[in-house]
Design a protein around this motif. Sequence first.
Motif, short mmCIF file in Angstrom:
data_model
loop_
_atom_site.label_atom_id
_atom_site.label_comp_id
_atom_site.label_asym_id
_atom_site.label_seq_id
_atom_site.Cartn_x
_atom_site.Cartn_y
_atom_site.Cartn_z
N VAL A 119 2.22 35.87 90.67
CA VAL A 119 3.05 35.46 91.81
C VAL A 119 2.58 34.11 92.34
O VAL A 119 3.38 33.22 92.62
CB VAL A 119 2.99 36.50 92.95
N ALA A 127 8.21 34.84 94.60
CA ALA A 127 8.42 35.27 93.22
C ALA A 127 8.31 36.78 93.16
O ALA A 127 7.52 37.37 93.90
CB ALA A 127 7.38 34.63 92.32
N LEU A 128 9.10 37.38 92.33
CA LEU A 128 9.05 38.82 92.17
C LEU A 128 8.83 39.15 90.70
O LEU A 128 9.34 38.46 89.82
CB LEU A 128 10.37 39.46 92.62
N THR A 129 8.11 40.24 90.50
CA THR A 129 7.89 40.69 89.13
C THR A 129 9.12 41.43 88.65
O THR A 129 9.62 42.31 89.35
CB THR A 129 6.67 41.61 89.08
N VAL A 130 9.60 41.07 87.48
CA VAL A 130 10.74 41.76 86.91
C VAL A 130 10.28 42.79 85.89
O VAL A 130 10.73 43.93 85.89
CB VAL A 130 11.70 40.75 86.24
N LYS A 131 9.38 42.35 85.03
CA LYS A 131 8.92 43.21 83.96
C LYS A 131 7.49 42.87 83.65
O LYS A 131 7.06 41.73 83.88
CB LYS A 131 9.70 42.90 82.69
N SER A 132 6.79 43.81 83.12
CA SER A 132 5.47 43.45 82.61
C SER A 132 4.98 44.42 81.57
O SER A 132 5.25 45.62 81.64
CB SER A 132 4.47 43.32 83.76
#
Lengths: 196, 196
Positions: A119, A127-132
């Motif tokens: 981030v 910012a955002l996490t979409v996938k990991s």
Amino acid sequence: MKRTKKERQRLLTETIEDNPFVTDEQLASQFGVSVQTIRLDRMELSIPELRERIKGVAAQNYENEVKSLPLDEVIGEIIDIELDQRALSIFDVKEEHVFQRNGIARGHHLFAQANSLAVAVINDELALTVKSNVVFVKPVKAGDRVITKATVRGKNSEKNRTYIEVVSTVNNETVFKGEFEMYHTKGSGDNHEASN
Amino acid sequence: MKRTKKERQRLLTETIEDNPFVTDEQLASQFGVSVQTIRLDRMELSIPELRERIKGVAAQNYENEVKSLPLDEVIGEIIDIELDQRALSIFDVKEEHVFQRNGIARGHHLFAQANSLAVAVINDELALTVKSNVVFVKPVKAGDRVITKATVRGKNSEKNRTYIEVVSTVNNETVFKGEFEMYHTKGSGDNHEASN
DNA sequence: CTGGTATTAGTACCAAGTGCTAAAAAAACT
DNA sequence: AGTTTTTTTAGCACTTGGTACTAATACCAG
């Protein structure tokens, strides 16, 4: 309820550790001794007075706060950052981060460090996490200093995505790695709402 | 340095927010007014006295501490569990879990809930996360109650692995999903060291 | 019984206040 | 200018949760 002085002092230490907000008076009545005795005990054990104790707790908290707010709520401490390029953070694993059973760090702390570094490296308001995808390569123990490096691997400006690779090491050995796909709001200062 | 009362009070609020450890006396000399004026200002602004402020900061800290210890065991509250089959937990998202900027929950909290549920569902002394793929489907906000369900999808007894699928929902809408590959020590009480 | 430790009591004092009253000073009307 | 209102200052008694220090008991052991 009366035990030896030693026993009382042991309990006293415990009690205060447990709840630093307790006054001498409360302690006195709890242990069935006079306030003076409690004071003597504190002196011998060099336990500071209520206000100092509270101040201590508050100061700790305060330090944490001023440390975590400007860093935009990062788990671990950022020691180097080049926006949109790479970032480095360190995180000292303490007792509270591990399973009591075997002393191995709980996965989500490593994830948290990596995620918040991902981030942070993004040059945007948010910012955002979409996938990991992450891999826990090697167990991390209490006392380990985890050094985590996030590297921006790609961008997709149309989709407002940034792809970040994160590697965490302890003593130069990889302990964790992951890829993060981040969503962000492109223009800085842009007030665009995250896709709902 | 003299400005209006309003201006002084604005600055006062700011100053105290900035450093709650400041005494009236210090403030008085800083603003070039009497201690009484500062006191009046605090009354009007209903800013508590130094000690109460400090106590407040300390109490916060303290809450966080006692919150983060059980928070160490399992993130969220397990409401149903069938070992080696499935588990369900709820997690109420609070202010401290979200980005101030936009009120969206930080990814690692959702990950933590999922991860610790994956650990919990495994019928073994201990389990470690080996790998995971997660998707943050939809932003989660403060006040949301996240219901997370972990389902065991498969096992590999030779490799001591269990594969778990986790889905988190808010109001029946999926907000997060992930797959977790877990390592565990098969026999209970087994003191086998995790692959080093 | 005599020492030594442990406990209690009591006093003066401190910091950082609250609460209250009263008087100056400054600003605002008319 | 004269009056009213607001703002600021001053002073005193009282509060909490102590410290520092002295002195008196209580208790327990040899």
